[in-house]
Design an enzyme around this catalytic site. Structure first.
Site, mmCIF file in Angstrom:
data_model
loop_
_atom_site.group_PDB
_atom_site.id
_atom_site.type_symbol
_atom_site.label_atom_id
_atom_site.label_comp_id
_atom_site.label_asym_id
_atom_site.label_seq_id
_atom_site.Cartn_x
_atom_site.Cartn_y
_atom_site.Cartn_z
ATOM 1 C CG ASN A 482 -1.946 1.098 1.158
ATOM 2 O OD1 ASN A 482 -1.713 2.134 0.545
ATOM 3 N ND2 ASN A 482 -3.081 0.871 1.795
ATOM 4 C CG ASP A 483 2.835 2.706 -3.690
ATOM 5 O OD1 ASP A 483 3.805 2.146 -3.167
ATOM 6 O OD2 ASP A 483 2.618 2.690 -4.907
ATOM 7 C CB CYS A 484 -1.605 5.559 0.279
ATOM 8 S SG CYS A 484 -1.634 5.942 -1.471
#
Ligand code: GLC
Ligand code: GLC
Length: 811
Positions: A482-484
């Site tokens: 999850n890049d976020c």
């Protein structure tokens, strides 16, 4: 509401209304030369790298949408129109766009004239070929004026949109016969030019945009078309274009074809010039000659179709479910090829400028692609591994043109290394090619510190165990899948990148349960590989770490009803019932279930029940719940999105399959199938006006239940969703799994399915598999019959005899 229909026999999606809810696009080319093309012929072309070798110009996020493309203007008396409706937008008597496997054909009919444009990139060719067929179906003689149009980009797509003080002065062209050449910057550091040809004499041309349109006119009102005569302009700076002009006379019933070639050439330094300032056109002319007749073009298209016949014959299902079969047999495999080619670089949602090939993305893309062209998968694995660092960490992205790690982004995404194990083992299971493990592969592209690919996998494994946090769980680094979820970012400056900023990472306690699950899944996979190649010592060493991870997850990663998501910088829980928002997340529950952690104790069942209760909705499974309604500086970008969108409780289609696979681990075939249908695009065709994106490919995200408009999709085409859904349906639901020493059969299907048939080509033989489910179960193989004889296991042997073998599986 539908805007077209599937033509499965032709393997096409047929669009019958040009005003689709969003441009519905297709990709041409599958190796070096590529084009994006929308249903109204918008889009652009590039060679290998959408950033550094952009051939034609496109304007993202413009007014109106989809601005720029390869256009034809047809002038019939006072009426001007375009076969794809756009850009002229003259009301057509008929419109039809057929998107097929790497080709698109668009037909418009107006006042008795049909104009049909076929677009494709022939195999092994650095050019887009366009065949325009004009047919006069009226009773009178038609005198038509034809203007072609394409606009050149000045190669570097980023600079092309920024640096106008230079750009407006550099443009250069050459014209010879019916070929318009674009040679900006060729005289200095570039060894490439582009060209646009037509296989007929022309009566005129334009190469200067302003002359063609008029400074204040749009694509729909070119002044030369209005005037009915070309400007004969030669571009000097400003914006070079390529437009042919010719006149056609058609008797009633008569048809004529024209072939256009939009191509790219590279010349060696010593071969760049024909004479002073005149470019060497030899290679361009060679390519043009290859396609200068309709017969040659038709043969090239037939070759392309045959190429796809072959690729799509490797895995074929006949389930009786039309919507499922067309995804598995055609569109999902096609999308997997496209994502393999582009990673996340160029789509109608990715500008082709911002991102290269992702380390984690490309490894995941492999699992949907490897059966198609294993040699290319092999090369890709080596390319990816070459951007790894000696300690197992890796560049998050690399540029396809240079194959070098991307310095602007760097590394530090702690899930990245483990995906290399997935990519590599998937390749070996498909091919049996263990020799890849002995390849010498550089670190950071430095051959002097090369080690075997096997060693790369070892250091990937070690990167996780060398970066554990206080609970013995993996430190997250900049982010995991999850890049976020940016737990060390702490950004309150809007000019900082969430992805690359770590304002506070020293002494961080931020740990990820997603990486923990991932590590157990691919750690076990690596151990299996070690055993298979006889490296018992490494297997033993790794087993200890995997066991410890399982124990750590059970001890510190279980929240009572589901798996926690993470610990933040300070060591506080994320994804816990204790949290006010973001109590439960999809990723850790997916991965820990796939890893089988706590299966005996019933943890998986509980976790998946919680997912169903809290994350599932009509349109799919949302990423987290409750959605974040305010910005949490300690969580980063995830809480920057409005509720229901993207990583903040959107339906991230990429990770829905993790839950489906989790369901198959505990044998719940009905649940897995229900989840599958919810996000599978062919099942959403009827609600196209809500879904908006193409009904033939997956989108990255569908707005979740907390969103303003639940069910609306965005970001189609380039997403890990393609490979994960293909992998899940083919290997876990239909259950046909390539393994090191055979083809393992373990379906997990809805109880009420009576069975299904699959044809699978694998390691030099064809398996015709019939699965029979008269006992109405979800999972469990009770009998295996191969070529009439009972076989003692559900792993079908490798025959490699070029023959077809019939297999009956009784569940
Ligand atoms: C995007 C990225 C992928 C990432 C995902 C979740 O799809 O391409 O790498 O894992 O978003 O943030
Ligand atoms: C984020 C997106 C995510 C993507 C990442 C990398 O803004 O939400 O999906 O992977 O950027 O560019």
């Amino acid at each position: 509401m539908k805007f077209g229909y599937f033509d499965d026999k032709q393997r096409e999606y047929v669009i019958t209304d040009p005003k689709t809810p969003y441009p519905w696009i297709n990709y041409l080319g599958n190796e070096d030369f590529f084009s994006l093309i929308s249903n109204t012929a918008g889009g652009y072309t590039f060679y290998k790298d959408a950033k550094f070798r952009r051939l034609t110009r496109y304007r993202y996020n413009n007014v109106p949408t989809d601005a720029g493309g390869r256009y034809f203007y047809i002038k019939d008396g006072d009426t001007a129109w375009s076969p794809g409706w756009k850009p002229m937008k003259t009301q057509l008597d008929k419109y039809e766009c057929r998107h097929g496997m790497n080709y698109t054909s668009i037909e418009g009919v107006k006042d008795g004239v049909s104009a049909k444009a076929l677009f494709f990139v022939p195999l092994k060719t650095w050019a887009e070929v366009q065949k325009l067929t004009l047919t006069n179906n009226s009773n009178e003689v038609k005198k038509l004026k034809i203007f072609s149009f394409t606009e050149w980009a000045l190669w570097n797509a980023a600079a092309d949109m920024e640096n106008f003080q230079r750009n407006f002065s550099t443009g250069e062209v050459e014209i010879e016969d019916s070929v318009l050449y674009h040679k900006t910057e060729y005289k200095e550091r570039r060894n490439h030019y582009a060209y646009y040809s037509v296989n007929a004499p022309i009566q005129g041309f334009d190469t200067d945009r302003e002359t063609f349109f008029g400074l204040y006119n749009g694509f729909h009102e070119p002044q030369v078309v209005e005037a009915g005569k070309p400007g004969m302009s030669i571009a000097h700076g400003w914006s070079p274009i390529a437009s042919h002009y010719f006149e056609v006379e058609l008797k009633p019933g008569e048809a004529k074809d024209y072939v256009f070639v939009l191509g790219y050439v590279e010349n060696k330094d010593e071969e760049k010039w024909e004479s002073k300032n005149i470019i060497n056109k030899t290679k361009a002319k060679e390519t043009i000659a290859k396609f200068n007749t309709v017969e040659k073009v038709d043969t090239a298209l037939a070759e392309l179709r045959m190429y796809w016949d072959n690729l799509l014959s490797i895995y074929r299902v006949d389930s009786g479910e039309e919507k499922l079969d067309r995804m598995v047999n055609i569109w999902n495999q096609y999308q997997c090829m496209i994502t393999f080619c582009f990673s996340r670089s160029a789509s109608y949602f990715e500008s082709g400028i911002g991102r290269g090939m992702g380390f984690r993305d490309s490894n995941q893309d492999l699992i949907g692609f490897v059966h198609q062209i294993p040699e290319r998968a092999r090369e890709r694995i080596i390319d990816i591994a070459s951007t790894q660092f000696p300690d197992g960490g890796c560049y998050h992205q690399y540029q396809p043109l240079t194959k070098k790690g991307n310095n602007d982004i760097g590394g530090g995404f702690n899930d990245d290394p483990m995906w290399l194990i997935l990519g590599t083992t998937s390749y070996i299971k498909e091919t049996g090619d263990f020799s890849i493990l002995d390849e010498m592969v550089p670190f950071d592209n430095d051959m002097s510190i090369a080690r075997t690919l096997f060693d790369h996998l070892s250091v990937s494994f070690d990167h996780v165990i060398n970066n554990l946090g206080p609970h013995g769980l993996p430190l997250i680094g900049r982010a995991d899948w999850n890049d976020c979820l940016n737990l060390n970012c702490f950004s309150n400056d809007p000019n900082e990148s969430y992805q690359t900023t770590e304002n506070q990472s020293k002494g961080s306690k931020a740990e990820s349960l997603m990486i923990a699950g991932l590590f157990v899944v691919y750690g076990n996979d690596f151990i299996k590989l070690c055993k298979r190649v006889g490296n018992k010592a490494e297997a033993k060493r790794c087993q200890k770490h995997v066991d410890e991870m399982v124990a750590a997850v059970k001890k510190h990663g279980w929240d009572g009803e589901w798996f926690l998501r993470a610990y933040d910088y300070f060591g506080n829980k994320i994804g816990s019932n204790e949290n006010e928002e973001g109590k439960i997340f999809i990723e850790s529950n997916g991965w820990c279930s796939m890893a089988g952690i706590g299966k005996e104790e019933g943890l998986i069942e509980k976790a998946l029940d919680s997912v169903k209760e809290r994350l599932d909705c009509e349109h799919g499974i949302v990423l987290n719940n409750p959605a974040f309604t305010k910005y949490y500086i300690e969580y980063g970008e995830i809480s920057s999105y409005p509720p229901g969108y993207k990583e903040n409780a959107g339906i991230f289609c990429h990770n829905n399959p993790w839950i489906m696979i989790g369901e198959t681990v505990i044998g719940r075939g009905d649940e897995a199938w229900e989840y599958f249908k919810k996000i599978c695009p062919s099942y959403l065709e009827d609600v196209s006006e809500l879904h908006r994106t193409e009904p033939y490919v997956y989108s990255q995200m569908i707005a979740g239940k907390d969103a303003f408009k639940p069910g609306e999709a965005k970001n189609s085409w380039l997403t890990g969703t393609a490979s994960w859904n293909f992998y899940t349906i083919t290997q876990y639901i239909l259950g046909i799994q390539p393994d090191y020493d055979g083809l393992k059969i373990e379906p997990c299907i809805p109880k009420d399915w009576k069975g299904f048939n699959v044809t699978r080509k694998f390691r030099g033989a064809t398996y015709k598999i019939k699965v029979i489910n008269e006992n109405a179960v979800c999972k469990g193989v009770s009998k295996v019959i191969i070529d009439g004889k009972e076989h003692s296991s559900n792993i079908l042997p490798i025959f490699a005899d070029g023959n077809t073998h019939t297999v009956e599986i009784v569940m």
